[in-house]
Write an enzyme that holds these catalytic residues in place. Structure first.
Site, mmCIF file in Angstrom:
data_model
loop_
_atom_site.group_PDB
_atom_site.id
_atom_site.type_symbol
_atom_site.label_atom_id
_atom_site.label_comp_id
_atom_site.label_asym_id
_atom_site.label_seq_id
_atom_site.Cartn_x
_atom_site.Cartn_y
_atom_site.Cartn_z
ATOM 1 N N GLY A 122 58.229 -41.507 51.587
ATOM 2 C CA GLY A 122 58.972 -41.164 50.379
ATOM 3 C C GLY A 122 60.429 -40.816 50.575
ATOM 4 N N ASN A 171 49.926 -49.969 46.853
ATOM 5 C CA ASN A 171 49.713 -51.297 47.418
ATOM 6 C C ASN A 171 48.353 -51.440 48.051
ATOM 7 O OD1 ASN A 171 49.662 -52.003 50.510
ATOM 8 N ND2 ASN A 171 50.836 -50.097 50.304
ATOM 9 N N CYS A 187 45.467 -47.578 57.926
ATOM 10 C CA CYS A 187 45.635 -48.351 56.701
ATOM 11 C C CYS A 187 44.441 -48.130 55.787
ATOM 12 C CB CYS A 187 45.769 -49.843 57.005
ATOM 13 S SG CYS A 187 45.895 -50.809 55.502
ATOM 14 N N LEU A 204 46.470 -55.923 54.971
ATOM 15 C CA LEU A 204 46.751 -56.334 56.356
ATOM 16 C C LEU A 204 46.781 -57.837 56.599
ATOM 17 C CD1 LEU A 204 44.660 -53.599 58.248
ATOM 18 C CD2 LEU A 204 47.127 -53.680 57.998
ATOM 19 N N ASN A 239 51.222 -42.604 57.081
ATOM 20 C CA ASN A 239 50.919 -43.846 56.376
ATOM 21 C C ASN A 239 50.737 -43.493 54.894
ATOM 22 O OD1 ASN A 239 50.035 -46.496 55.734
ATOM 23 N ND2 ASN A 239 49.174 -46.711 57.781
#
Lengths: 261, 300
Positions: B241, B67, B127, B71, B188
């Site tokens: 996961g 992805n 991120c 944000l 993350n």
């Protein structure tokens, strides 16, 4: 469980109205009426569209409404697009009932494959003008328009209510601007006719994880896009709010204006 | 049997809706709680309204998701009504994820949202899809300074969410603990990665690269949590996961006190929380273990 786009070549492009084009693609791809694909224009954007034609000659029909749909409209035969899907829950097919399919504007695109699956159903479609009427040569339909240039001068829910005086329906399918769907829900509740409607929100993942398309506690991409009356009446944001691309909650009117940017 | 604790925060189940998945409004988070989540994370809140990247933003490949949502945020000042709704309908703990591009920005947002009294503030310093917060997450000194300053702005527990994309995650975790972090979230997304469509010869994501999540990164997440558990005393929210009961137990054994659930929603829908809870419970019963806390860090 991969869901990457499958690439198709555009075979033929048809102008449906001054602002709507149909893109036929080479190859076979299927879906249940009411389901959708995330359609990828490489390097530009990816948006949810249903197949307007299914079977041997599949197609997507797209209205020019904002930057990325403008880019779609510049496509030529031979260009490539990607289709990721099919996603979502489609319409329940009632083959042996007397059904009405009621569309507002380009809502008819989402209902076209359903109309083909249910030959003999009564189709009602409203548009702003005769020029903007979609698929009225493809299907036998009862038309109405905002300016009276085709059919009576009214919205499709009004035409539907008029027709109820002479006809009985066991089930109703609808798609169009949400305010029109809300009007259809109210009519169906009033006349006690079960119904299903296809809703729209800004969509990102299409696979039920990002919740950009949330409406109340439902995900349009996964729980919908088709919802029955029983669920619509419980969805707090239905007919009221939608999330913008940022995730900010906005009134439906603001959401519709933003989509055209 | 499924009761868990993240620091002083009591959880009815050890499963936490991870940040970035589903947390866009109160009602969808409530649905996660109703389906077995012990806590939920609101999608990362930023300084000003931001659309994020154009589509495609999220794709599922053979063994996970990639992805680059970028944000998106309504901006912290545009969420008062949603906070009221959250506090009205959600009784379980809420984690507010926050990102900024400077210490000052993090502090401004955290001061403001503290009045809505979320249970935990998660610092998104990891991120990969926007350069902003990432700098903090890869640098022990920067993240320490951020935590020290943020602690001055709020009484709420602070939980930095760390990136696996560094070569010293346990050092970073140690620095966070020393600076006053109350707990650690890890990990993350990994990568970033890329998927190229060979027919069109183009990267699929509009942003070209994106963070990897889902089963593909589970061994990385397990290793990171194992290493962090060895180096800090504060509790860990283990993420990465986890898709079934066995995965969750593995994560607890690595040292997590609670387990984040994100991409698994793609495989099993929102009902995934109940499914994993049942599987954990069954395993605990079969192994005659009475409580989650008896297996935390058991692999060490």
């Amino acid at each position: 469980m991969t869901s990457l786009p499958e690439i198709f070549t555009i075979k033929k492009i048809i102008d449906e109205t001054p602002s709507v084009k149909t893109f036929f693609i080479k190859g076979k791809i299927g879906m249940q009426p009411g389901q959708f694909f995330m359609v990828w224009l490489p390097g530009v954007d990816e948006k949810p569209f249903t197949l307007s034609y299914t079977g041997k000659n599949p197609a997507v029909t797209i209205r020019r409404n904002g930057k990325s749909t403008e880019a779609f409209h510049k496509l030529k035969p031979g260009d490539k697009i990607g289709l990721r899907g099919p996603f979502g829950k489609g319409f329940t097919i009632h083959k042996h009932k007397k059904v009405a399919i009621v569309a507002g504007g380009i809502g008819m695109i989402a209902l076209a494959s359903l109309a083909e699956a249910l030959p003999g159903s009564t189709i009602i479609c409203g548009a702003k003008t005769k020029d903007e009427m979609i698929f009225h040569k493809r299907f036998r339909m009862h038309c109405c328009s905002d300016d009276g240039s085709i059919g009576p001068k009214c919205f499709s829910p009004q035409l539907f209510e008029t027709m109820l005086k002479e006809k009985k329906f066991d089930f109703v399918y609808t798609c169009g601007p949400e305010i029109m769907i809300k009007a259809m829900l109210d009519l169906c509740l009033k006349y006690k006719i079960p119904m299903e409607a296809s809703l729209e929100r800004y969509m990102k993942c299409g696979i039920g994880v990002c919740a950009s398309c949330v409406c109340g506690n439902k995900l349009i991409c996964k729980d919908g896009p088709v919802f029955p009356d029983k669920e619509l009446i419980k969805m707090d944001d239905f007919g009221k709010n939608a999330l913008l691309m940022s995730g900010k909650k906005a009134a439906l009117k603001e959401f519709c204006e933003w989509k055209q940017e | 049997m499924l009761k868990a604790k993240l620091g002083r925060i009591q959880l009815k189940t050890p499963l936490v809706l991870a940040s970035g998945i589903l947390g866009t409004n109160a009602q969808i988070m409530k649905r996660c709680i109703d389906n077995g989540a012990g806590a939920v994370t609101l999608k990362s809140i930023g300084p000003i309204e931001r659309n994020g990247h154009n589509n495609p933003t999220v794709l599922a490949f053979d063994s996970g998701l990639i992805n680059a949502v970028g944000l998106p945020t309504p901006g912290y000042l545009n969420m008062d009504e949603e906070w009221e709704e959250i506090n009205r309908i959600i009784k379980e703990p809420i984690i507010a994820s926050v990102y900024g591009s400077s210490v000052e920005e993090y502090c401004r947002i955290i001061k403001y949202i503290s009045k809505f009294n979320p249970s935990i503030i998660e610092l998104n310093v990891s991120c990969p899809n926007k350069k902003a917060g990432m700098a903090f997450g890869k640098n022990a000194e920067l993240v320490s300074e951020l935590i020290r300053e943020v602690k001055k702005c709020t009484k709420l527990p602070i939980m930095p969410k760390l990136t696996p994309n560094c070569d010293n995650i346990s050092e970073i975790a140690k620095a966070c603990e020393k600076a006053g972090a109350d707990m650690i979230a890890a990990i993350n997304t990994a990568g970033p990665g890329m998927i190229i469509d060979i027919e069109t010869r183009k990267p699929l994501l509009k942003y070209k690269t994106g963070g990897i999540s889902g089963p593909a990164i589970k061994p990385i997440a397990i290793r990171c949590v194992y290493e962090i558990y060895e180096s800090v005393k504060i509790p860990i929210l283990g993420i990465g996961g986890i898709s079934n009961g066995r995965d969750a137990i593995e994560m607890l054994m690595a040292g997590a006190s609670a387990v984040g659930i994100g991409s698994a929603v793609y495989y099993d829908n929102i009902e995934v929380f109940n499914k994993i809870n049942r599987e954990i419970e069954e395993w605990l019963k079969n192994n005659k273990i009475k409580s989650i806390k008896d297996i935390i860090g058991a692999a060490r």
